[in-house]
Design an enzyme around this catalytic site. Structure first.
Site, PDB file in Angstrom:
ATOM      1  CE  LYS A  97       1.377   8.503  10.611  1.00  0.00           C
ATOM      2  NZ  LYS A  97       2.346   9.495  10.215  1.00  0.00           N
ATOM      3  CE  LYS A 111      -1.629   3.386   4.101  1.00  0.00           C
ATOM      4  NZ  LYS A 111      -0.674   4.349   4.111  1.00  0.00           N
ATOM      5  CE  LYS A 133      -1.924  10.560   2.608  1.00  0.00           C
ATOM      6  NZ  LYS A 133      -0.616  11.042   3.016  1.00  0.00           N
TER       7      LYS A 133
HETATM    8  P1  TYM Z   1       4.022   8.166   7.181  1.00  0.00           P
HETATM    9  O1  TYM Z   1       4.236   9.226   8.193  1.00  0.00           O
HETATM   10  O2  TYM Z   1       2.663   7.995   6.606  1.00  0.00           O
HETATM   11  O3  TYM Z   1       4.440   6.756   7.789  1.00  0.00           O
HETATM   12  C1  TYM Z   1       5.661   6.576   8.463  1.00  0.00           C
HETATM   13  C2  TYM Z   1       6.247   5.216   8.122  1.00  0.00           C
HETATM   14  O4  TYM Z   1       5.334   4.174   8.503  1.00  0.00           O
HETATM   15  C3  TYM Z   1       5.112   3.300   7.385  1.00  0.00           C
HETATM   16  N1  TYM Z   1       3.733   2.795   7.467  1.00  0.00           N
HETATM   17  C4  TYM Z   1       3.406   1.490   7.544  1.00  0.00           C
HETATM   18  N2  TYM Z   1       4.171   0.382   7.565  1.00  0.00           N
HETATM   19  C5  TYM Z   1       3.524  -0.799   7.659  1.00  0.00           C
HETATM   20  N3  TYM Z   1       2.174  -0.922   7.728  1.00  0.00           N
HETATM   21  C6  TYM Z   1       1.373   0.173   7.711  1.00  0.00           C
HETATM   22  N4  TYM Z   1       0.051   0.053   7.796  1.00  0.00           N
HETATM   23  C7  TYM Z   1       1.998   1.461   7.616  1.00  0.00           C
HETATM   24  N5  TYM Z   1       1.516   2.718   7.571  1.00  0.00           N
HETATM   25  C8  TYM Z   1       2.595   3.521   7.488  1.00  0.00           C
HETATM   26  C9  TYM Z   1       5.326   4.184   6.168  1.00  0.00           C
HETATM   27  O5  TYM Z   1       5.593   3.419   5.016  1.00  0.00           O
HETATM   28  C10 TYM Z   1       6.479   5.029   6.604  1.00  0.00           C
HETATM   29  O6  TYM Z   1       7.707   4.345   6.394  1.00  0.00           O
HETATM   30  N6  TYM Z   1       5.931  10.161   3.038  1.00  0.00           N
HETATM   31  C11 TYM Z   1       6.248   9.490   4.259  1.00  0.00           C
HETATM   32  C12 TYM Z   1       7.183  10.272   5.157  1.00  0.00           C
HETATM   33  C13 TYM Z   1       8.446  10.751   4.488  1.00  0.00           C
HETATM   34  C14 TYM Z   1       9.588   9.964   4.215  1.00  0.00           C
HETATM   35  C15 TYM Z   1      10.533  10.874   3.636  1.00  0.00           C
HETATM   36  C16 TYM Z   1       9.899   8.611   4.362  1.00  0.00           C
HETATM   37  C17 TYM Z   1       8.705  12.022   4.107  1.00  0.00           C
HETATM   38  N7  TYM Z   1       9.976  12.133   3.597  1.00  0.00           N
HETATM   39  C18 TYM Z   1      11.787  10.436   3.222  1.00  0.00           C
HETATM   40  C19 TYM Z   1      11.171   8.194   3.955  1.00  0.00           C
HETATM   41  C20 TYM Z   1      12.098   9.095   3.385  1.00  0.00           C
HETATM   42  C21 TYM Z   1       4.976   9.241   5.038  1.00  0.00           C
HETATM   43  O7  TYM Z   1       4.002   9.904   4.853  1.00  0.00           O
HETATM   44  O8  TYM Z   1       5.100   8.302   6.007  1.00  0.00           O
END
Ligand code: TYM
Length: 343
Positions: A208, A205, A124
């Site tokens: 968003k 991957k 990032k």
């Molecule tokens: P975030 O908001 O980027 O994504 C949310 C969830 O989607 C999964 N994900 C994917 N899974 C499969 N293929 C993809 N291309 C893909 N892109 C995203 C992510 O792995 C995630 O599970 N840091 C985290 C949010 C967070 C969190 C937490 C998660 C904050 N605190 C505590 C678990 C526990 C994040 O940015 O996810």
């Protein structure tokens, strides 16, 4: 005087699940297959906490009104994807001040070196002129989210594995230094679907933040948009539908999406489309995905127009605050921080 709801004891013999999703853009099928579509699987057997992590979202610039709108929309999508607010606690991270407070304490045991090794931070920050301190310490806030609730299991996509590992390290370090306080959580990454790839570049991957919206299918895309994006998706040389992530990364990604949405094995998908070529496969895939997402889209629209989300999020915030406050109190006592106000 803040009212702390009674801690619910009855559900504590169940293992606890915590996961979070940022309200930083429209959710795509990677988020759905890797995380939110699986959240409901745990709500019967586990004590579940699912958070819309808006404090994480502000590590990069956000439009305030749009952030507020997306926060509510993300919670609505949790429910539209199958979560029952009677069974799982759904709340917004910033509604519970314990998250930011524990994150600060954990930042004081996390090291600059280990945060600098986080691959998501490196990705990032790459090429940016200015990077916020919040983006750097972001994984520590995630650790706080998880550790506040004595979490056993964290269902996430593969890209979050390193962050959960850091969470485990921080929990162990804190426990060693101050006495056992935190449960050490396990990541739960699906064997298939933990890393859905971009439709325009199957070596990256699905994300968003990708500037090209055609790189992802959004959960709320119309059937026409879904068909257009799959039609445009890059494919590999040849015309056979075979699963070979090394030689045919694009088709393998599309087959994974097909397999997960249909419940069919990769072999069954291959057999169903043998000799039919990419065009037929892509239109079959588009129809399948649009059909599977239809009830999610419909439920989402109902929820957004009914206004019921606000009440769900308020109840969720009260429960999350009540449960995590005892952990925060214990942390402060162990570290030597005094509490002179009776909150
Ligand atoms: P975030 O908001 O980027 O994504 C949310 C969830 O989607 C999964 N994900 C994917 N899974 C499969 N293929 C993809 N291309 C893909 N892109 C995203 C992510 O792995 C995630 O599970 N840091 C985290 C949010 C967070 C969190 C937490 C998660 C904050 N605190 C505590 C678990 C526990 C994040 O940015 O996810």
């Amino acid at each position: 005087m803040v009212c702390v709801p009674q801690l619910e004891v009855e559900s504590r013999n169940k293992k606890r699940v915590f996961s979070g999703v940022q309200p930083s853009g429209s959710l795509h099928i990677g988020n759905y297959l890797g995380a939110i579509g699986r959240f409901a699987l745990f709500q019967e057997g586990y004590d579940c906490f699912y958070s819309v992590v808006d404090l994480h979202a502000i590590t990069v610039p956000q439009d305030p009104a749009e952030l507020r709108r997306r926060t509510v929309a993300t919670a609505a999508l949790f429910i539209a994807a199958g979560l029952d607010p009677e069974k799982a606690c759904i709340f917004v991270q910033s509604d519970n001040p314990n998250h930011a407070e524990l994150a600060w304490v954990l930042q004081c045991i996390a090291t600059f070196g280990e945060l600098g090794r986080m691959t998501q931070f490196k990705d990032k920050a790459r090429g940016k002129k200015s990077v916020t301190a919040g983006l750097f310490t972001y994984p520590v806030l995630m650790a706080a989210d998880i550790l506040l609730y004595d979490t056993d299991v964290v269902p996430v996509g593969e890209d979050q594995k390193q962050h959960v590992e850091l969470t485990r390290d921080l929990a162990e370090r804190f426990n060693k230094r101050f006495g056992v306080t935190f449960k050490v959580p396990e990541p739960l990454i699906p064997a298939q679907g933990g890393r859905i790839m971009s439709l325009t570049d199957p070596l990256r991957k699905m994300s968003k933040s990708d500037e090209d919206p055609d790189s992802r299918i959004e959960v709320l895309d119309s059937p026409e948009e879904i068909a257009r994006k799959f039609k445009k998706a890059v494919t590999d040389s040849g015309r056979e539908i075979v699963y070979d992530p090394e030689k045919k990364p694009a088709v393998s990604n599309l087959m994974t999406i097909y397999s997960l949405f249909s419940g069919k094995s990769l072999e069954e998908v291959r057999d169903a489309y043998e000799g039919k070529g990419y065009g037929v496969f892509k239109s079959g895939l588009a129809e399948l995905v649009a059909e599977k997402l239809r009830p999610v889209r419909e439920r989402y629209s109902e929820l957004m127009s009914s206004g019921e989300i606000e009440k769900i999020l308020k109840d969720g915030a009260e429960r999350a605050y009540g449960i995590s406050s005892s952990k925060m109190k214990e942390v402060k006592e162990k570290v030597g921080l005094c509490s002179r106000l009776s909150l």
